[in-house]
Each structure stands twice: as C-alpha cells, then as structure tokens.
Design a protein around this motif. Structure first.
Motif, PDB file in Angstrom:
ATOM      1  N   GLY A 181     -37.793 113.332 -44.801  1.00 55.83           N
ATOM      2  CA  GLY A 181     -38.116 114.713 -44.973  1.00 55.83           C
ATOM      3  C   GLY A 181     -37.938 115.774 -44.028  1.00 55.83           C
ATOM      4  N   PRO A 182     -38.907 116.881 -43.991  1.00 55.56           N
ATOM      5  CA  PRO A 182     -38.706 117.657 -42.571  1.00 55.56           C
ATOM      6  C   PRO A 182     -39.729 117.418 -41.269  1.00 55.56           C
ATOM      7  CG  PRO A 182     -40.089 118.551 -44.107  1.00 55.56           C
ATOM      8  CD  PRO A 182     -39.720 117.109 -44.816  1.00 55.56           C
ATOM      9  N   THR A 183     -39.865 115.986 -41.529  1.00 55.23           N
ATOM     10  CA  THR A 183     -41.060 115.734 -40.488  1.00 55.23           C
ATOM     11  C   THR A 183     -40.591 114.976 -39.483  1.00 55.23           C
ATOM     12  OG1 THR A 183     -41.588 113.646 -41.600  1.00 55.23           O
ATOM     13  CG2 THR A 183     -42.515 115.522 -42.404  1.00 55.23           C
TER      14      THR A 183
ATOM     15  N   LEU B 117     -34.828 119.674 -39.793  1.00 53.28           N
ATOM     16  CA  LEU B 117     -34.893 118.580 -38.660  1.00 53.28           C
ATOM     17  C   LEU B 117     -33.905 119.169 -37.681  1.00 53.28           C
ATOM     18  CD1 LEU B 117     -34.723 115.178 -40.575  1.00 53.28           C
ATOM     19  CD2 LEU B 117     -36.661 116.147 -39.201  1.00 53.28           C
ATOM     20  N   TYR B 118     -32.669 119.614 -37.819  1.00 52.04           N
ATOM     21  CA  TYR B 118     -31.527 120.107 -36.965  1.00 52.04           C
ATOM     22  C   TYR B 118     -32.452 121.078 -36.318  1.00 52.04           C
ATOM     23  CZ  TYR B 118     -27.703 117.432 -38.633  1.00 52.04           C
ATOM     24  OH  TYR B 118     -26.931 116.319 -38.904  1.00 52.04           O
ATOM     25  N   ARG B 119     -33.030 122.149 -36.754  1.00 55.97           N
ATOM     26  CA  ARG B 119     -33.629 123.256 -36.145  1.00 55.97           C
ATOM     27  C   ARG B 119     -34.635 122.621 -35.365  1.00 55.97           C
ATOM     28  NH1 ARG B 119     -33.304 125.689 -41.478  1.00 55.97           N
ATOM     29  NH2 ARG B 119     -35.251 125.093 -42.010  1.00 55.97           N
ATOM     30  N   TRP B 120     -35.368 121.688 -35.658  1.00 55.80           N
ATOM     31  CA  TRP B 120     -36.311 120.951 -34.799  1.00 55.80           C
ATOM     32  C   TRP B 120     -35.642 120.436 -33.498  1.00 55.80           C
ATOM     33  CZ3 TRP B 120     -37.298 116.086 -32.958  1.00 55.80           C
ATOM     34  CH2 TRP B 120     -38.150 115.701 -32.211  1.00 55.80           C
ATOM     35  N   VAL B 121     -34.492 119.587 -33.484  1.00 56.05           N
ATOM     36  CA  VAL B 121     -33.898 119.032 -32.515  1.00 56.05           C
ATOM     37  C   VAL B 121     -33.308 120.011 -31.673  1.00 56.05           C
ATOM     38  CG1 VAL B 121     -31.703 117.677 -32.037  1.00 56.05           C
ATOM     39  CG2 VAL B 121     -33.275 116.982 -33.811  1.00 56.05           C
ATOM     40  N   ASN B 122     -33.120 121.229 -32.062  1.00 56.96           N
ATOM     41  CA  ASN B 122     -32.314 122.345 -31.322  1.00 56.96           C
ATOM     42  C   ASN B 122     -33.415 123.214 -30.656  1.00 56.96           C
ATOM     43  OD1 ASN B 122     -29.819 121.394 -31.638  1.00 56.96           O
ATOM     44  ND2 ASN B 122     -29.496 122.525 -33.550  1.00 56.96           N
ATOM     45  N   ASN B 123     -34.783 122.805 -31.020  1.00 58.03           N
ATOM     46  CA  ASN B 123     -35.883 123.437 -30.599  1.00 58.03           C
ATOM     47  C   ASN B 123     -35.972 124.867 -31.103  1.00 58.03           C
ATOM     48  OD1 ASN B 123     -38.306 123.637 -28.881  1.00 58.03           O
ATOM     49  ND2 ASN B 123     -37.233 124.111 -27.320  1.00 58.03           N
TER      50      ASN B 123
ATOM     51  N   ASP C  87     -29.008 110.820 -34.153  1.00 56.73           N
ATOM     52  CA  ASP C  87     -28.393 111.862 -35.057  1.00 56.73           C
ATOM     53  C   ASP C  87     -29.167 111.816 -36.301  1.00 56.73           C
ATOM     54  OD1 ASP C  87     -26.464 113.242 -36.437  1.00 56.73           O
ATOM     55  OD2 ASP C  87     -24.800 111.986 -35.924  1.00 56.73           O
ATOM     56  N   ILE C  88     -28.805 112.723 -37.091  1.00 60.51           N
ATOM     57  CA  ILE C  88     -29.385 113.276 -38.529  1.00 60.51           C
ATOM     58  C   ILE C  88     -28.356 112.906 -39.605  1.00 60.51           C
ATOM     59  CG2 ILE C  88     -30.716 114.513 -39.949  1.00 60.51           C
ATOM     60  CD1 ILE C  88     -31.540 115.996 -37.227  1.00 60.51           C
TER      61      ILE C  88
END
Length: 283
Positions: free
Chosen positions: A90-92, A119-125, A162-163
């Motif tokens: 999910g987005p978690t 998830l990509y937004r979170w990984v990229n802070n 990776d995602i």
C-alpha cells in the motif's frame, strides 16, 4: 512439529478445500442493501490519503494495533535476513521500518500506482504524511527510546532497494528483476490477499503466486482477518473474502509453507478474529 489439517476434494473443483461447513465461498456483494466496492474499483475508489488518515494517524484501529504489536516481535524472532519484500505494501512504511535493522535489503511492492507514487514520495523525502505515531509504537515494542525517532525513517530509506508493481493473480507475482524473484528470505503481506480475491479458488491461487517469490527455507509473514466479509475506510466499504483459520493454514500448506514449531521464526498469533502468522517454506 508442523501444523496440518485434513482436507477433502470437491468433485466440481480441482482444488481440495478444508472440511468447513456453511461458509461463503464467494465475496458478499451487499451489506444492508448497500453495494460493496470490490477490486474492479481499486484504481478509482482506493484513496491513498484516506487510507493513511484512517489507519495511521491515531492508530486506534484494532487491526493496526495488532500489526504494530506483533510484527516487531516476529521480526526479532526471525533475526537477520538478506532480502525482504513487503507485498501489497500500500502507501505504508511501517513494515519496512520494522525490518530496518534486520534486513540488508528492503523491497516494496503494490498493485496500485497511487500507492507506489506515495512510496516514491516517501523514499525521496517528499511525502507530507506524519509517521511519528506508528513509528513510536514500533520503537516501544522494540524496547527502544523515542529519542531514536528522528533516525528511523532515514535508516529505513537507506535499506530500500526498489518499488515494484505486484499482482496476486500473476506468476511471477512481482515485477522485479528475474534473478531476484524467488530469492526473498522474508515476505510480508498484510491485509492484502482477502481483499483482492472473490472466491476461495482465487484465494488459493493467490497464496501460491505470492509464495513463489520466497526462497526455499524462507519465511512468509501473513496478516489478515478471519470470518469477515467487508472492510471500511474513507467512508467507503470494500469486499473481503470470508476465510477461516483452517482455510488459511491449508492454503499456506498447499503453497509449501508450514508453521514449524522447531523453527524459532514460526508463530501464529490470533486475537479478536485477527491473525498474524509466520510460516516457513519447505526446502
């Protein structure tokens, strides 16, 4: 010692299912006259923001409390692993955070593009969601000070490889590099499978497809709800396939997984109709 159950063969179906009487074999489509949404609506009706808001801000939902209580314990029982996959993340990021100190590599996968985008937004802070409450609960279960909270997310990011896109109805079930698929030491899938499947036949097939991502001798951590037909968040109700403990264990066994009491990582937790199981794949 392993957990096993008896099965019987249904002449109209090539699969054999546990001897369980009077249960729905397909999802319930309506609740008190209200039509339930199903997997055909996920792309348009699954709101990433609503999901995060409903389950991960106050974390007062019993299912989330169960996960954040038992998952750190299971991770500790497993010990160090090389490659870990959160299937249907999910987005978690709470599952990944639980493995930040125990996995060399963390891989994330989800079916929906809106969840992978988050998830990509979170990984990229770049994510605006505040994970502090779930992460404090994880630190508490780990017996660690909340002073470490500022470091948890970056420690987790540092392990993300990776995602990927994933699909329980495909084999391979994860769009990851070919030399990686089937090589995960630990796979986690929580509150995912039953919400994708409309029938028991689909459920058994989905478990098998997910299981192929795990290497022989690896572990699957699977969390869900027994004997439930729907879930709700963001003011929307979605279908959930009705499963029992017997069906869940049988599906894992048919995929080559067992709760082996001689293996320290194997465990089955049940509380108020919810479960978390860590099962080992046969060598």
């Amino acid at each position: 010692m392993t957990v096993n159950i008896e099965t019987q063969t249904n002449a109209s179906d090539e699969s054999s299912f546990p001897i369980v009487q009077n249960i729905p074999t397909e999802v319930v489509r309506e609740l008190n006259g209200e039509k339930l949404l199903d997997r055909t609506t996920f792309f348009t009706e699954f709101s990433t923001n609503a999901y995060l808001e409903d389950f991960y801000t106050k974390v007062d939902d019993p299912a989330m409390q169960m996960v954040l209580t038992f998952l750190p314990n299971i991770v500790a029982r497993l010990g160090k692993v090389d490659k870990m996959l959160d299937f249907g993340a999910g987005p978690t990021i709470h599952v990944a955070a639980c493995f930040r100190e125990m996995a060399n590599e963390i891989h994330l996968a989800d079916y929906l593009p809106q969840n992978r985008d988050e998830l990509y937004r979170w990984v990229n802070n770049e994510s605006k969601f505040d994970w502090s409450i779930p992460l404090k609960m994880i630190l508490t279960r780990e017996g660690q000070s909340w002073d470490k909270l500022p470091n948890v997310e970056q420690e987790t990011r540092d392990k993300i490889v990776d995602i990927y896109h994933c699909d329980v109805f495909s084999n391979p079930s994860v769009d990851c590099p070919k030399d990686l698929f089937g090589q995960f030491d630990a796979l986690v899938t929580i509150f995912c499978v039953e919400y994708c499947c409309n029938t028991l036949a689909e459920y058994y097939s989905a478990i098998k497809n997910i299981a192929t991502a795990v290497k022989p001798g690896g572990h699957m951590i699977y969390g869900g709800v027994f004997e439930e037909t729907w879930c709700s968040f963001g003011g929307r109700k979605f279908t959930c396939l009705y499963i029992t403990k017997e069906i869940m264990l049988d599906a894992l066994a048919k995929a080559g997984f067992y709760v082996d009491e001689s293996d320290r990582g194997c465990v089955l937790y049940e509380i108020n109709g919810m479960f978390m199981v860590c099962a080992k794949k046969q060598l």
